[in-house]
Scaffold this active site. Structure first.
Site, PDB file in Angstrom:
ATOM      1  N   ASN A  93       0.776  -1.240   0.000  1.00 41.90           N
ATOM      2  CA  ASN A  93       0.000   0.000   0.000  1.00 41.90           C
ATOM      3  C   ASN A  93       0.812   1.296   0.000  1.00 41.90           C
ATOM      4  O   ASN A  93       0.283   2.335  -0.378  1.00 41.90           O
ATOM      5  CB  ASN A  93      -1.033  -0.012   1.142  1.00 41.90           C
ATOM      6  CG  ASN A  93      -0.409  -0.096   2.507  1.00 41.90           C
ATOM      7  OD1 ASN A  93       0.721  -0.539   2.658  1.00 41.90           O
ATOM      8  ND2 ASN A  93      -1.148   0.335   3.506  1.00 41.90           N
ATOM      9  N   SER A 121       0.617  -7.552   7.307  1.00 42.22           N
ATOM     10  CA  SER A 121      -0.501  -8.001   8.135  1.00 42.22           C
ATOM     11  C   SER A 121      -0.002  -8.690   9.403  1.00 42.22           C
ATOM     12  O   SER A 121       1.114  -9.230   9.448  1.00 42.22           O
ATOM     13  CB  SER A 121      -1.355  -8.978   7.332  1.00 42.22           C
ATOM     14  OG  SER A 121      -0.573 -10.094   6.978  1.00 42.22           O
ATOM     15  N   GLU A 155       5.632  -3.762  11.904  1.00 46.31           N
ATOM     16  CA  GLU A 155       4.623  -2.694  11.748  1.00 46.31           C
ATOM     17  C   GLU A 155       3.408  -3.366  11.133  1.00 46.31           C
ATOM     18  O   GLU A 155       3.411  -3.682   9.935  1.00 46.31           O
ATOM     19  CB  GLU A 155       5.152  -1.597  10.810  1.00 46.31           C
ATOM     20  CG  GLU A 155       6.344  -0.837  11.337  1.00 46.31           C
ATOM     21  CD  GLU A 155       5.985   0.149  12.441  1.00 46.31           C
ATOM     22  OE1 GLU A 155       4.791   0.504  12.574  1.00 46.31           O
ATOM     23  OE2 GLU A 155       6.890   0.554  13.179  1.00 46.31           O
ATOM     24  N   LEU A 156       2.370  -3.588  11.923  1.00 43.98           N
ATOM     25  CA  LEU A 156       1.263  -4.433  11.471  1.00 43.98           C
ATOM     26  C   LEU A 156      -0.036  -3.630  11.339  1.00 43.98           C
ATOM     27  O   LEU A 156      -0.001  -2.418  11.183  1.00 43.98           O
ATOM     28  CB  LEU A 156       1.126  -5.620  12.422  1.00 43.98           C
ATOM     29  CG  LEU A 156       2.446  -6.372  12.694  1.00 43.98           C
ATOM     30  CD1 LEU A 156       2.268  -7.461  13.724  1.00 43.98           C
ATOM     31  CD2 LEU A 156       3.046  -6.928  11.407  1.00 43.98           C
ATOM     32  N   CYS A 212      -2.918   1.415   6.887  1.00 42.01           N
ATOM     33  CA  CYS A 212      -2.963   0.695   8.166  1.00 42.01           C
ATOM     34  C   CYS A 212      -3.651   1.508   9.260  1.00 42.01           C
ATOM     35  O   CYS A 212      -4.175   0.940  10.206  1.00 42.01           O
ATOM     36  CB  CYS A 212      -1.563   0.305   8.597  1.00 42.01           C
ATOM     37  SG  CYS A 212      -0.414   1.666   8.465  1.00 42.01           S
TER      38      CYS A 212
HETATM   39  P1  NAD Z   1       0.873  -8.980   3.769  1.00 47.47           P
HETATM   40  O1  NAD Z   1       1.133  -9.305   5.199  1.00 47.47           O
HETATM   41  O2  NAD Z   1      -0.005  -9.882   2.996  1.00 47.47           O
HETATM   42  O3  NAD Z   1       2.274  -8.943   2.967  1.00 47.47           O
HETATM   43  C1  NAD Z   1       3.330  -8.114   3.367  1.00 47.47           C
HETATM   44  C2  NAD Z   1       4.620  -8.680   2.795  1.00 47.47           C
HETATM   45  O4  NAD Z   1       4.917  -9.942   3.382  1.00 47.47           O
HETATM   46  C3  NAD Z   1       4.599  -8.907   1.287  1.00 47.47           C
HETATM   47  O5  NAD Z   1       5.824  -8.489   0.735  1.00 47.47           O
HETATM   48  C4  NAD Z   1       4.416 -10.417   1.200  1.00 47.47           C
HETATM   49  O6  NAD Z   1       4.875 -10.964  -0.015  1.00 47.47           O
HETATM   50  C5  NAD Z   1       5.255 -10.888   2.376  1.00 47.47           C
HETATM   51  N1  NAD Z   1       4.960 -12.235   2.877  1.00 47.47           N
HETATM   52  C6  NAD Z   1       3.807 -12.954   2.751  1.00 47.47           C
HETATM   53  N2  NAD Z   1       3.931 -14.151   3.388  1.00 47.47           N
HETATM   54  C7  NAD Z   1       5.175 -14.181   3.923  1.00 47.47           C
HETATM   55  C8  NAD Z   1       5.890 -15.137   4.723  1.00 47.47           C
HETATM   56  N3  NAD Z   1       5.349 -16.299   5.080  1.00 47.47           N
HETATM   57  N4  NAD Z   1       7.147 -14.828   5.128  1.00 47.47           N
HETATM   58  C9  NAD Z   1       7.712 -13.638   4.785  1.00 47.47           C
HETATM   59  N5  NAD Z   1       7.079 -12.705   4.025  1.00 47.47           N
HETATM   60  C10 NAD Z   1       5.836 -12.966   3.605  1.00 47.47           C
HETATM   61  O7  NAD Z   1       0.366  -7.473   3.733  1.00 47.47           O
HETATM   62  P2  NAD Z   1      -0.210  -6.603   2.510  1.00 47.47           P
HETATM   63  O8  NAD Z   1      -1.532  -7.152   2.094  1.00 47.47           O
HETATM   64  O9  NAD Z   1       0.831  -6.405   1.475  1.00 47.47           O
HETATM   65  O10 NAD Z   1      -0.413  -5.195   3.246  1.00 47.47           O
HETATM   66  C11 NAD Z   1      -1.505  -4.905   4.035  1.00 47.47           C
HETATM   67  C12 NAD Z   1      -1.202  -5.059   5.505  1.00 47.47           C
HETATM   68  O11 NAD Z   1      -0.071  -4.273   5.864  1.00 47.47           O
HETATM   69  C13 NAD Z   1      -2.341  -4.554   6.383  1.00 47.47           C
HETATM   70  O12 NAD Z   1      -2.552  -5.436   7.440  1.00 47.47           O
HETATM   71  C14 NAD Z   1      -1.823  -3.210   6.893  1.00 47.47           C
HETATM   72  O13 NAD Z   1      -2.389  -2.782   8.089  1.00 47.47           O
HETATM   73  C15 NAD Z   1      -0.368  -3.501   7.030  1.00 47.47           C
HETATM   74  N6  NAD Z   1       0.390  -2.248   7.031  1.00 47.47           N
HETATM   75  C16 NAD Z   1       0.924  -1.796   8.208  1.00 47.47           C
HETATM   76  C17 NAD Z   1       1.603  -0.579   8.236  1.00 47.47           C
HETATM   77  C18 NAD Z   1       2.238  -0.050   9.486  1.00 47.47           C
HETATM   78  O14 NAD Z   1       3.087   0.837   9.388  1.00 47.47           O
HETATM   79  N7  NAD Z   1       1.879  -0.523  10.660  1.00 47.47           N
HETATM   80  C19 NAD Z   1       1.718   0.162   7.068  1.00 47.47           C
HETATM   81  C20 NAD Z   1       1.157  -0.331   5.894  1.00 47.47           C
HETATM   82  C21 NAD Z   1       0.499  -1.539   5.892  1.00 47.47           C
END
Ligand code: NAD
Length: 474
Positions: free
Chosen positions: A151, A228, A247-248, A281
């Protein structure tokens, strides 16, 4: 835009046997073919970062490279913004803001490189230590693995790459499969800014195995993840004893008290609940409104939602673009349908068209409904009246998450009460939960994560202190 992109490893573009297609998230047309990194290439990326560390960058070099990258980002701003509008479906005006914010993140990172310092520890007060001097130095962990979500394909990447390099670490970056092009362009820009090969390696691919394999690589010394809670949990379990920054997600609560400027609150909350289709997020999700002003606020909010422009993210007027995929849009609509089935009422709603979900506002929502208890990450919010401010705080705290919250009130006592009692990393008064300046400490508690970003804070997380004690002669 070029049609084929390899992973960026050791300063070279590397293609494997496989590739996947990155699409325009509104039109669905293919944007580029991107390399699917093999296990072998992932290992090479970590080795390239290790090799870079054997040729350390001076603090002044780090500062100059980060500053120069900020300048170059300005020169490439329109291309980067359009790339994000296309690959992330981010409305162009938000994408332009993201580039400008990315420049800030880089400049604060450059500053963090220059100002990072240890301290003198007053050990001489200890009997027997009268002749000792103790100093701390901050050292880089080594290879930092940065895993990022779809995002904020630029600024959230920079929130990891900037402080990591400021602290003297080399980076292996794994961007989200949906949005690798911005990260690949950034790697080229940083090379043009003078970052030597191996300091930033970008590995691409659609398989979740890629992130998991990188986490498993013992050459990685620290993992910085944004995404996530579900994936954060897996990463933490697989990281062993290495430090992990997480950062979730969040299901951000926002409180509107009776004394607030209701027009302001309605306008801001509409923008921040539905802008970028709620895929932030800290997007506004749960809105608690003083019952004394519930009706006028509801009307003002409904009218503000009606003014939002929904459509093509490349149109500079658009507020609400597509969701990242049609599956994500179908999931969001099903959560709304479940809530309606459980007794919620729609104040504002509309039909889904492909991956575009119309802004949806629900009332008569219960804390147990998924639209309130989970992170919706969609243009969907719930409205709840409260009788006492304390009740709103209790409800806001009834969440597995704790990233940020917004409170609209001009009463100083309530503003301080909220800041002290809300279980979150940030309380924003008279603005939405989604306010963020790039130098503030940013991060959460509970399932929202571990650690803080903001370059000055992240550089501390990404370096460790070594204490040196000198036993002075005589
Ligand atoms: P996601 O968790 O699906 O993926 C994030 C990253 O993790 C991607 O690069 C993905 O390919 C990788 N990934 C997936 N499975 C993995 C594994 N088993 N091991 C290692 N890496 C793996 O998240 P998304 O859909 O890309 O983004 C949305 C989420 O991100 C939402 O929950 C949002 O709240 C969160 N987010 C948090 C912040 C923050 O600063 N707290 C900022 C932006 C987004």
């Amino acid at each position: 835009m070029g049609t084929r992109w390899g992973s960026h490893i050791g300063g070279n573009e590397r293609f494997g046997e496989k590739h996947y297609t990155v699409t325009h998230k509104f039109t669905g047309e293919p944007l580029a073919e991107v390399a699917e990194a093999s296990a072998e290439l992932l290992g090479e990326a970590v080795k390239a970062a290790q090799a870079a560390l054997s040729r350390p960058l001076s603090v002044h070099q780090r500062y100059q490279i980060l500053e120069r990258t900020a300048e170059l980002l300005g020169e490439h701003s329109e291309d980067l913004a359009l790339t994000m509008a296309r690959e992330a479906g981010k409305p162009l005006k938000d994408a332009r803001t993201e580039v400008a914010r990315g420049q800030q993140t880089l400049r604060y990172s450059a500053l963090a490189a220059r100002t990072l310092h240890g301290e003198e520890i007053p050990v001489r007060g200890n009997p027997g230590s009268e002749n000792r001097v103790a100093l701390t130095f901050r050292k880089p962990y080594g290879v930092v693995l940065a895993i990022t979500p779809f995002n904020f394909p630029l600024n959230l990447v920079l929130h990891k790459v900037g402080p990591a390099i400021a602290g003297g670490n080399a980076v292996v970056l794994k961007p989200a499969p949906a949005t690798p092009l911005t990260a690949l362009k950034l790697a080229r820009i940083m090379a043009d800014a003078g970052l030597p090969e191996g300091w930033l390696n970008v590995v691409t691919g659609a398989s979740p195995e890629i992130g998991a394999q990188l986490v498993a690589n013992p050459g990685v010394r620290l993992i910085s993840f944004t995404g996530s809670a579900a994936v954060g949990d897996i990463i933490r379990k697989n990281a062993g004893l290495r430090p992990v920054l997480l950062e979730l997600g969040n299901n951000s609560a926002n409180i509107v008290h009776q004394d607030a400027d209701l027009e302001l609150a309605a306008k801001v909350l509409a923008q921040r609940a539905y802008g970028y289709a709620g895929q932030v997020c800290i997007s506004v999700q749960r809105i608690y409104v003083d019952r004394a002003v519930y009706q006028p606020f509801r009307e003002a909010l409904t009218s503000a939602i009606g003014q939002l422009v929904v459509g093509n993210p490349e149109d500079p007027a658009t507020d609400v673009g597509p969701m990242i995929s049609e599956e994500a849009a179908i999931r969001a609509v099903s959560w709304t349908e479940d809530a309606l089935g459980e007794g919620a009422r729609a104040v504002v709603s509309g039909a889904r068209q492909g991956s575009v979900v119309a802004p949806t506002l629900l009332e008569s929502v219960a804390p147990s409904m998924r639209v309130m208890s989970e992170e919706v990450f969609a243009p969907l919010a719930g409205l709840v009246p409260y009788d006492h401010f304390s009740e709103a705080i209790d409800w806001a705290n009834q969440s597995r998450y704790g990233l940020q919250a917004g409170v609209f009130t001009n009463r100083l006592d309530l503003a301080f009460k909220a800041a002290q009692e809300l279980e979150v990393g940030g309380v924003i008064i008279n603005d939405a939960s989604s306010y963020r300046a790039d130098n503030m400490p940013y991060g959460g508690v509970k399932d929202s994560g571990i650690g803080r970003e903001g370059p000055e804070h992240a550089v501390l997380e990404m370096t460790y202190p070594t204490v040196m004690v000198v036993n002075l002669p005589g």
